[in-house]
Design an enzyme around this catalytic site. Structure first.
Site, PDB file in Angstrom:
ATOM      1  N   LYS A  42     -16.652 -31.256  36.750  1.00  0.00           N
ATOM      2  CA  LYS A  42     -15.545 -30.333  36.655  1.00  0.00           C
ATOM      3  C   LYS A  42     -15.932 -28.975  37.224  1.00  0.00           C
ATOM      4  O   LYS A  42     -15.088 -28.107  37.419  1.00  0.00           O
ATOM      5  CB  LYS A  42     -15.138 -30.132  35.174  1.00  0.00           C
ATOM      6  CG  LYS A  42     -14.833 -31.405  34.441  1.00  0.00           C
ATOM      7  CD  LYS A  42     -14.764 -31.099  32.925  1.00  0.00           C
ATOM      8  CE  LYS A  42     -14.846 -32.382  32.143  1.00  0.00           C
ATOM      9  NZ  LYS A  42     -15.254 -32.199  30.758  1.00  0.00           N
ATOM     10  N   GLU A  98     -19.366 -28.552  45.903  1.00  0.00           N
ATOM     11  CA  GLU A  98     -20.132 -28.539  44.650  1.00  0.00           C
ATOM     12  C   GLU A  98     -20.249 -27.115  44.122  1.00  0.00           C
ATOM     13  O   GLU A  98     -20.147 -26.144  44.891  1.00  0.00           O
ATOM     14  CB  GLU A  98     -21.515 -29.168  44.932  1.00  0.00           C
ATOM     15  CG  GLU A  98     -22.483 -29.223  43.787  1.00  0.00           C
ATOM     16  CD  GLU A  98     -22.041 -30.040  42.582  1.00  0.00           C
ATOM     17  OE1 GLU A  98     -20.957 -29.759  42.031  1.00  0.00           O
ATOM     18  OE2 GLU A  98     -22.806 -30.934  42.175  1.00  0.00           O
ATOM     19  N   ASP A  99     -20.433 -26.991  42.830  1.00  0.00           N
ATOM     20  CA  ASP A  99     -20.564 -25.652  42.243  1.00  0.00           C
ATOM     21  C   ASP A  99     -21.943 -25.055  42.477  1.00  0.00           C
ATOM     22  O   ASP A  99     -22.074 -23.893  42.843  1.00  0.00           O
ATOM     23  CB  ASP A  99     -20.222 -25.677  40.738  1.00  0.00           C
ATOM     24  CG  ASP A  99     -20.994 -26.736  39.953  1.00  0.00           C
ATOM     25  OD1 ASP A  99     -21.783 -27.512  40.555  1.00  0.00           O
ATOM     26  OD2 ASP A  99     -20.811 -26.808  38.726  1.00  0.00           O
ATOM     27  N   ASP A 102     -29.211 -27.239  42.088  1.00  0.00           N
ATOM     28  CA  ASP A 102     -30.330 -26.807  41.250  1.00  0.00           C
ATOM     29  C   ASP A 102     -31.550 -27.639  41.645  1.00  0.00           C
ATOM     30  O   ASP A 102     -32.211 -27.344  42.637  1.00  0.00           O
ATOM     31  CB  ASP A 102     -29.893 -26.985  39.790  1.00  0.00           C
ATOM     32  CG  ASP A 102     -30.879 -26.426  38.799  1.00  0.00           C
ATOM     33  OD1 ASP A 102     -31.428 -25.357  39.044  1.00  0.00           O
ATOM     34  OD2 ASP A 102     -31.086 -27.064  37.746  1.00  0.00           O
ATOM     35  N   LYS A 130     -29.777 -22.531  44.049  1.00  0.00           N
ATOM     36  CA  LYS A 130     -31.012 -21.989  43.446  1.00  0.00           C
ATOM     37  C   LYS A 130     -32.188 -22.653  44.150  1.00  0.00           C
ATOM     38  O   LYS A 130     -32.742 -23.625  43.628  1.00  0.00           O
ATOM     39  CB  LYS A 130     -31.089 -22.368  41.968  1.00  0.00           C
ATOM     40  CG  LYS A 130     -30.149 -21.679  41.012  1.00  0.00           C
ATOM     41  CD  LYS A 130     -30.481 -22.180  39.586  1.00  0.00           C
ATOM     42  CE  LYS A 130     -29.432 -21.840  38.588  1.00  0.00           C
ATOM     43  NZ  LYS A 130     -29.650 -22.556  37.301  1.00  0.00           N
ATOM     44  N   ASP A 160     -20.300 -24.413  33.437  1.00  0.00           N
ATOM     45  CA  ASP A 160     -20.260 -24.444  31.978  1.00  0.00           C
ATOM     46  C   ASP A 160     -21.642 -24.445  31.341  1.00  0.00           C
ATOM     47  O   ASP A 160     -22.647 -24.742  31.975  1.00  0.00           O
ATOM     48  CB  ASP A 160     -19.551 -25.709  31.515  1.00  0.00           C
ATOM     49  CG  ASP A 160     -20.431 -26.957  31.675  1.00  0.00           C
ATOM     50  OD1 ASP A 160     -20.961 -27.167  32.791  1.00  0.00           O
ATOM     51  OD2 ASP A 160     -20.619 -27.695  30.694  1.00  0.00           O
ATOM     52  N   ARG A 166     -16.145 -22.073  31.335  1.00  0.00           N
ATOM     53  CA  ARG A 166     -15.674 -22.394  32.690  1.00  0.00           C
ATOM     54  C   ARG A 166     -14.569 -21.458  33.152  1.00  0.00           C
ATOM     55  O   ARG A 166     -14.377 -21.255  34.340  1.00  0.00           O
ATOM     56  CB  ARG A 166     -15.137 -23.831  32.746  1.00  0.00           C
ATOM     57  CG  ARG A 166     -16.177 -24.920  32.521  1.00  0.00           C
ATOM     58  CD  ARG A 166     -15.573 -26.272  32.903  1.00  0.00           C
ATOM     59  NE  ARG A 166     -16.320 -27.425  32.404  1.00  0.00           N
ATOM     60  CZ  ARG A 166     -17.349 -27.982  33.020  1.00  0.00           C
ATOM     61  NH1 ARG A 166     -17.801 -27.479  34.139  1.00  0.00           N
ATOM     62  NH2 ARG A 166     -17.955 -29.036  32.511  1.00  0.00           N
TER      63      ARG A 166
HETATM   64  P1  IMP Z   1     -28.947 -30.752  40.202  1.00  0.00           P
HETATM   65  O1  IMP Z   1     -28.779 -32.231  40.279  1.00  0.00           O
HETATM   66  O2  IMP Z   1     -30.152 -30.369  39.383  1.00  0.00           O
HETATM   67  O3  IMP Z   1     -28.938 -30.058  41.534  1.00  0.00           O
HETATM   68  O4  IMP Z   1     -27.802 -30.236  39.298  1.00  0.00           O
HETATM   69  C1  IMP Z   1     -26.611 -29.824  39.722  1.00  0.00           C
HETATM   70  C2  IMP Z   1     -25.651 -29.743  38.532  1.00  0.00           C
HETATM   71  O5  IMP Z   1     -26.300 -29.166  37.380  1.00  0.00           O
HETATM   72  C3  IMP Z   1     -24.534 -28.811  38.851  1.00  0.00           C
HETATM   73  O6  IMP Z   1     -23.452 -29.509  39.410  1.00  0.00           O
HETATM   74  C4  IMP Z   1     -24.194 -28.233  37.498  1.00  0.00           C
HETATM   75  O7  IMP Z   1     -23.284 -29.056  36.813  1.00  0.00           O
HETATM   76  C5  IMP Z   1     -25.492 -28.234  36.735  1.00  0.00           C
HETATM   77  N1  IMP Z   1     -26.164 -26.910  36.758  1.00  0.00           N
HETATM   78  C6  IMP Z   1     -27.299 -26.563  37.396  1.00  0.00           C
HETATM   79  N2  IMP Z   1     -27.626 -25.288  37.194  1.00  0.00           N
HETATM   80  C7  IMP Z   1     -26.639 -24.775  36.418  1.00  0.00           C
HETATM   81  C8  IMP Z   1     -26.384 -23.461  35.884  1.00  0.00           C
HETATM   82  O8  IMP Z   1     -27.117 -22.469  36.065  1.00  0.00           O
HETATM   83  N3  IMP Z   1     -25.247 -23.343  35.131  1.00  0.00           N
HETATM   84  C9  IMP Z   1     -24.391 -24.375  34.905  1.00  0.00           C
HETATM   85  N4  IMP Z   1     -24.589 -25.607  35.383  1.00  0.00           N
HETATM   86  C10 IMP Z   1     -25.715 -25.810  36.137  1.00  0.00           C
HETATM   87 MG    MG Z   2     -21.545 -29.851  38.358  1.00  0.00          MG
END
Ligand code: IMP
Ligand code: MG
Length: 182
Positions: A42, A98-99, A102, A130, A160, A166
């Site tokens: 979301k 994508e938001d 990470d 990041k 979130d 959100r």
């Molecule tokens: P990744 O697979 O570790 O790159 O994670 C990505 C997902 O983790 C994003 O789509 C977010 O839902 C969540 N996420 C990563 N960092 C944050 C943050 O600082 N705040 C909120 N959600 C995060």
């Molecule tokens: Mg996400």
């Protein structure tokens, strides 16, 4: 809600200005491509809605939901599809919206999975990145990125913590005591 926020990282005006720039660039590059814009639910909803309204070109939209962190702030490395796309992306130019990137696990998995469906091209557009947090062995890079941010847990504008925050119109850094007490 404001009491749980340590500070504002990106104001509503900063976000809106940058999203308009990204939209204009995408509109230019995808002018004659009728791209399918894929919203990763979301967290991307606010970004998706604003981005697409800054793209005055023919396009379609679709939605996908993948597993999130749940009540923790760290990624598990496992990705679960909770809701798949409604339509086919075969022979389409797809843009994953994508938001935040990470560890990079989610998008590495998703872009591989969607590549296997015969899209003409797949590109990644993320609001936040990041880079310092990328997991070992993950080489994923966004094709379009709004802001590079430091290693802090952020909420708002779709992002979130435990499904909350959100609806903040800005992106703020969550006070660590909020997630440390859980
Ligand atoms: P990744 O697979 O570790 O790159 O994670 C990505 C997902 O983790 C994003 O789509 C977010 O839902 C969540 N996420 C990563 N960092 C944050 C943050 O600082 N705040 C909120 N959600 C995060
Ligand atoms: Mg996400």
């Amino acid at each position: 809600m404001r009491n749980d926020i340590e500070g504002i990282l990106l104001s509503e005006a900063q976000i809106q200005a940058r999203v308009k720039e990204l939209g204009a660039r995408l509109a230019e590059e995808y002018r004659d491509k009728n791209p399918v814009m894929i919203c990763i639910l979301k967290g991307s909803t606010m970004f998706f809605a604003d981005l697409l309204r800054a793209m005055p070109i023919p396009l379609t939209m679709d939605f996908m939901a993948v597993s999130s962190y749940g009540r923790t702030t760290k990624s598990s490395g496992e990705v679960e599809i909770r809701k798949d796309l409604a339509g086919s992306i075969e022979h389409r130019h797809a843009i994953i919206v994508e938001d935040i990137i990470d560890s990079g696990f989610t998008l590495t998995y998703l872009s591989r999975m969607l590549s296997a469906r015969g899209a003409k091209s797949i590109r990644i557009c993320t609001l936040l990145d990041k880079p310092a947090r990328r997991a070992p062995g993950i080489t994923l890079k966004a094709d379009y990125s709004g802001f590079e941010i430091p290693d802090a847990f952020v909420v708002g504008y779709g992002l979130d913590y435990a499904e909350m925050y959100r609806n903040l119109p800005y992106i703020g850094i969550l006070k660590p005591e909020v997630y440390e007490k859980n």
